[in-house]
Enzyme design. Structure first.
Site, PDB file in Angstrom:
ATOM      1  N   ASP A  14       0.789  -1.244   0.000  1.00 18.07           N
ATOM      2  CA  ASP A  14       0.000   0.000   0.000  1.00 18.07           C
ATOM      3  C   ASP A  14       0.821   1.294   0.000  1.00 18.07           C
ATOM      4  OD1 ASP A  14      -1.974  -1.913   0.183  1.00 18.07           O
ATOM      5  OD2 ASP A  14      -2.817  -1.230   2.085  1.00 18.07           O
ATOM      6  N   HIS A  54     -10.580   0.644  -2.963  1.00 18.80           N
ATOM      7  CA  HIS A  54     -11.960   0.663  -2.468  1.00 18.80           C
ATOM      8  C   HIS A  54     -12.923   1.296  -3.467  1.00 18.80           C
ATOM      9  CE1 HIS A  54     -10.475  -0.542   1.414  1.00 18.80           C
ATOM     10  NE2 HIS A  54      -9.833   0.581   1.649  1.00 18.80           N
ATOM     11  N   LYS A 112      -6.901  -5.067  -3.026  1.00 20.41           N
ATOM     12  CA  LYS A 112      -7.666  -5.568  -1.879  1.00 20.41           C
ATOM     13  C   LYS A 112      -8.596  -4.484  -1.368  1.00 20.41           C
ATOM     14  CE  LYS A 112      -3.912  -4.431   1.283  1.00 20.41           C
ATOM     15  NZ  LYS A 112      -4.628  -3.366   2.001  1.00 20.41           N
ATOM     16  N   CYS A 157      -1.933  -2.672   7.782  1.00 19.72           N
ATOM     17  CA  CYS A 157      -1.819  -3.641   6.683  1.00 19.72           C
ATOM     18  C   CYS A 157      -0.516  -4.424   6.698  1.00 19.72           C
ATOM     19  CB  CYS A 157      -2.056  -2.945   5.349  1.00 19.72           C
ATOM     20  SG  CYS A 157      -3.796  -2.454   5.166  1.00 19.72           S
TER      21      CYS A 157
END
Ligand code: VGL
Ligand code: ZN
Length: 210
Positions: A14, A54, A112, A157
């Protein structure tokens, strides 16, 4: 000293604009991980990036829960869920990797958090602890035996990815100076405690050699 092997994988979690200064869920010094990761990546034969990804209106956004604010916690179907500012919305600038990240050799990007009603901290399993991203199978088929974890956020994460890597049977190493934390609800201390309880190896990038 950790000597890189043919069967090592680097996991770059990320490293996206929204988690860096100026982003919607900015982590202090989040961008400081970029040069460290750029230096490590060429040493490791397999590199996997993750990208928090997202849809608008995601369940993990405080804006999806009337009366709630970012960093509040709610109970959802799979347990407790911390609420975040809107971040890493698909196809937005905030969801892009940091522009200075230089890992053209990376062959796999795991996206994800794209299911509207399940958040996903770990690169291996979503927060329901049941929905797999497929990463375990990918790494096993490639003969990977050790996973070296870097990126954002150390206490979210990166933490859950490292714990799941270890649980899946991979040797697991966390490179602390290649990570930065968000520290919501004492999550930094909780992560350190969990790493020490699980015997997870935490090193500095200077301890890693080709
Ligand atoms: C993350 C909070 C929400 C992370 C992702 O990458 O650590 N944290 N979504
Ligand atoms: Zn997220």
């Amino acid at each position: 000293m950790i000597e890189i092997r043919e069967t090592d994988a680097l996991l770059v979690i990320d490293v996206q604009n929204d988690f860096c200064p100026g982003g919607n869920l900015a982590i202090a010094e989040g961008d400081a991980v970029v040069p460290v990761i750029n230096r490590l990546a060429p040493l490791v034969p397999t590199v996997v990036l993750t990208q928090d990804w997202h849809p608008a209106g995601h369940l993990s956004f405080a804006s999806s829960h009337p009366g709630k604010a970012p960093f509040d916690t709610v109970t959802v179907g799979y347990g407790d869920q911390v609420l975040w500012p809107d971040h890493c919305i698909q196809l937005t600038e905030g969801a892009e990797f940091h522009a200075d990240l230089r890992i053209p050799q990376a062959q796999m990007v795991i996206r994800k958090g794209f299911r509207p009603a399940i958040d996903s901290y770990s690169a291996f399993f979503e927060n329901d602890k049941a929905t797999s991203t497929g990463l375990t199978g990918y790494l096993r088929e490639r003969g990977v035996t050790r996973v070296i974890c870097t990126g954002l956020a150390y206490d979210v994460c990166v933490r859950y990815s490292a714990e799941d890597a270890q649980a899946a049977g991979f040797e697991t190493v966390i490179v602390k100076d290649a990570c930065r934390g968000v520290n919501a609800h004492g999550s930094l201390e909780a992560a350190e405690q969990s790493f020490s309880d699980r015997g997870l190896t935490v090193v500095d990038s200077g301890d890693i050699a080709a």
